[in-house]
Write a protein that holds these residues in place. Structure first.
Motif, short mmCIF file in Angstrom:
data_model
loop_
_atom_site.label_atom_id
_atom_site.label_comp_id
_atom_site.label_asym_id
_atom_site.label_seq_id
_atom_site.Cartn_x
_atom_site.Cartn_y
_atom_site.Cartn_z
N THR A 217 0.83 -1.21 0.00
CA THR A 217 0.00 0.00 0.00
C THR A 217 0.86 1.25 0.00
O THR A 217 0.60 2.21 -0.74
N SER B 200 -0.20 2.54 -3.78
CA SER B 200 -1.34 3.45 -3.74
C SER B 200 -1.05 4.73 -2.97
O SER B 200 -1.49 5.82 -3.36
N ARG C 142 -7.12 6.07 5.33
CA ARG C 142 -5.88 5.45 4.86
C ARG C 142 -5.50 4.26 5.74
O ARG C 142 -4.99 3.24 5.24
N VAL D 224 -7.76 1.42 4.63
CA VAL D 224 -7.35 0.92 3.31
C VAL D 224 -6.14 0.00 3.47
O VAL D 224 -6.06 -1.07 2.86
N ASN E 196 -6.04 -3.96 2.50
CA ASN E 196 -5.04 -4.50 1.57
C ASN E 196 -4.27 -5.65 2.20
O ASN E 196 -4.02 -6.68 1.58
N ASN F 102 -14.18 -4.62 6.16
CA ASN F 102 -14.79 -3.81 5.10
C ASN F 102 -15.79 -2.80 5.69
O ASN F 102 -15.92 -1.68 5.19
N HIS G 14 -13.87 0.07 6.95
CA HIS G 14 -13.44 0.87 5.80
C HIS G 14 -14.58 1.76 5.31
O HIS G 14 -14.40 2.96 5.02
N TRP H 229 -15.06 6.07 5.27
CA TRP H 229 -15.46 6.89 4.12
C TRP H 229 -16.76 7.64 4.40
O TRP H 229 -16.94 8.78 3.97
#
Length: 587
Positions: free
Chosen positions: A127, A131, A198, A201, A205, A235, A238, A242
């Motif tokens: 990551t 990314s 972040r 994420v 990952n 998830n 995550h 967001w």
């Protein structure tokens, strides 16, 4: 992990990031100049619109109207060209910068101690290197220069408004503080929110990478439902990260839109009354102020969104720089270069611990003469593999001395040291590439003829040629197209072609299938002949032929000698080990 902070902007981090633009100064300055030009152009069209209304439309001057329309078209064309150059070179600069950072990061990671990778999740490092660095590019393409351009536009518009009419400008200034304050709060909240995003994420990952890599274990032990539930939980975190950013956006943008509408309403009301009374405020000025206020509030609304992008880039930069600042390298202060070695190895009172105050090796000492084959045996966790890791300086010892040909390995240049040691591991790692490239590891000094000859000498040339495309057969990720025995044969050949002075076989024959066993045994005899070899193995044939056997238990050497000598020791550790583990093999 980056420290979470409500600070809206980290100038120290920003200054460090800007240093990466130094090789591209001309482009940097050109983009800055383009931002200034765009700010100037932002007030030219409203000015021309005012002049067009007051000097051509109201007096009904058709010829002058055409002139002003041509002027406005010319300014529009210049604005479009400037926007194009600004956006293109801002993005170009961002890509150049992240290319340099990514190369520097990967080079830095290549020098890390093995201990760093023992303690770091692969998914997180991927990551950071992919990314997160890509996110840094958005600082230049969509964040920094866009914000500077918008701020310059706003400053130019405010100054122009004051110059044209302080009364109408005052109406704008009444509403402006509300938007500025809301923007400030929004920036601070989004800073924390994006740090959380972040982090999630990175966790996502890491989880996915590990489960895909270990899918065989997941399916063998019927863990599908459990891992599915774990994935849903990660998830969900995550998603919540967001959603928090969406919540702040949902509050801020309606406030900004409402403020813009209120401002236009005030301008129409006050300016319209003044224009109707024949005051110094004209209809053209009122319409120009409406356009100017829209241009003013548009970047103010967008600047928050661009600041989001800048914040994400800064969070990503902070994480990447955290790795760049990690001091986890083996000190390469050695100056001696080994041209050729005899292969004598000495361990003198070597102590080592992976975790402080938990010693794995407890003052071990032994000698391996040049050309000798030494086997190391002992229970799991006795410290066998640690010895070979220390010989190649993958870890730093706590105390003692390790020497090759009576030269302390710390005084030998690291690359020179490792170039004389070849290691064959139990868990063979092959890249998703051809067999030839996996053997040479893209070393251009190793020719195909040398590889063919080496393969014939250890008896595996025919096996390789039996594969589709022979040496150019792609083994796919981690060598998935080959059996464990075939992968092991490739690793033997990889070690052999480097012609090492010291050879290490770490459980290299423990996972061999019966079909490959004879090939492996022949290869072992060939590559150990005439060179110093350290063998960690359970197979009786390999251990019995060793010149010396070192027996380890709980980080200490408890016995040394050859096979026959050790069997003579009453109640000896090796003898008991031999009788328990190797009796069946002897029969």
């Amino acid at each position: 992990m980056a420290e979470k902070s409500g600070k809206a902007f980290d100038f120290k981090l920003f200054r460090r990031l800007i240093t990466y633009t130094n090789p591209y100064r001309l482009t940097f300055y050109f983009v800055g100049f383009s931002a200034i030009l765009l700010a100037i152009l932002s007030i030219v069209n409203p000015y021309l619109l005012r002049e067009t209304i007051d000097r051509t439309i109201i007096p009904k001057d058709g010829e002058l109207l055409i002139y002003f329309i041509c002027l406005m078209l010319g300014v529009l064309f210049l604005d479009v060209i400037t926007q194009f150059l600004f956006i293109y070179f801002a993005n170009w600069l961002g890509q150049e910068v992240i290319r340099d950072i990514r190369v520097k990061l990967f080079k830095h990671m290549l020098g890390f101690k093995k201990q760093y990778y023992d303690q770091s999740a692969v998914g997180r490092l991927v990551t950071r290197a992919v990314s997160d660095i890509e996110t840094i590019a958005s600082i230049f393409s969509q964040g920094l220069f866009m914000i500077i351009s918008d701020l310059l536009k706003m400053l130019a518009i405010l100054c122009y408004m004051l110059y044209q009419s302080w009364q109408l400008a005052l109406l704008v200034f009444v509403v402006l503080p509300l938007v500025v304050y809301a923007t400030r709060i929004f920036q601070q909240k989004m800073k924390v929110a994006f740090e959380e995003v972040r982090t999630q994420v990175s966790n996502l990952n890491s989880f996915v990478q590990e489960r895909i890599t270990g899918m065989k274990i997941v399916q063998l032990f019927t863990r599908e439902e459990i891992e599915y539930s774990n994935f849903k939980a990660i998830n969900e975190k995550h998603k919540k990260g967001w959603i928090k950013t969406v919540w702040y956006n949902s509050i801020f943008f309606p406030i900004a839109e409402m403020s813009s509408s209120i401002t236009i309403g005030l301008i129409v009301w006050f300016g319209g009354l003044k224009a109707a009374q024949g005051d110094e405020i004209t209809l053209g000025l009122v319409i120009a102020f409406i356009q100017l206020s829209q241009i003013l509030f548009r970047p103010l609304r967008q600047i928050a969104d661009k600041f989001n992008t800048l914040q994400m880039g800064m969070v990503a930069a902070n994480r990447v720089f955290a790795i760049l600042d990690t001091d986890s390298k083996i000190e390469n202060n050695g100056v001696q270069l080994l041209e050729k070695i005899k292969g004598k190895i000495t361990f003198d009172e070597v102590r080592f611990s992976y975790i402080e105050n938990e010693e794995v090796l407890k003052g071990i000492s032994f000698n391996v003469e040049a050309g000798e084959t030494v086997a190391i045996v002992g229970a799991t966790g006795a410290g066998k593999s640690t010895i070979i890791n220390l010989l190649s300086r993958f870890y730093e010892i706590d105390s003692g001395v390790i020497s090759i040909d009576d030269v302390d390995v710390k005084t030998i240049e690291l690359k020179s040291l490792r170039s004389h040691i070849a290691v064959v591991l139990q868990d063979v790692f092959l890249f998703a590439d051809t067999i030839f490239n996996n053997i040479t590891l893209n070393n251009e000094e190793i020719l195909e003829e040398q590889v063919y000859q080496a393969a014939k000498e250890i008896g595996i040339h025919d096996f390789i040629m039996s594969l589709p495309d022979g040496y150019h057969y792609n083994v796919k990720e981690r060598g998935a197209m080959l059996s464990s025995g075939q992968r092991q044969l490739i690793s033997f050949l990889r070690a052999y072609v480097t012609n090492p002075g010291i050879l290490v076989l770490d459980e290299a024959t423990s996972s061999i299938d019966s079909h490959s066993e004879q090939l492996i045994q022949n290869a072992t005899n060939k590559i150990t002949k005439g060179r110093t070899s350290i063998v960690i193995a359970h197979r009786l044939a390999t251990i019995k032929k060793a010149d010396k056997i070192i027996v380890m238990d709980q980080g200490k050497i408890v016995e040394q000698g050859n096979h026959n000598e050790l069997l003579q020791i009453e109640n000896g550790y090796y003898r008991n080990l031999y009788e328990v583990q190797f009796a069946d093999a002897t029969e």
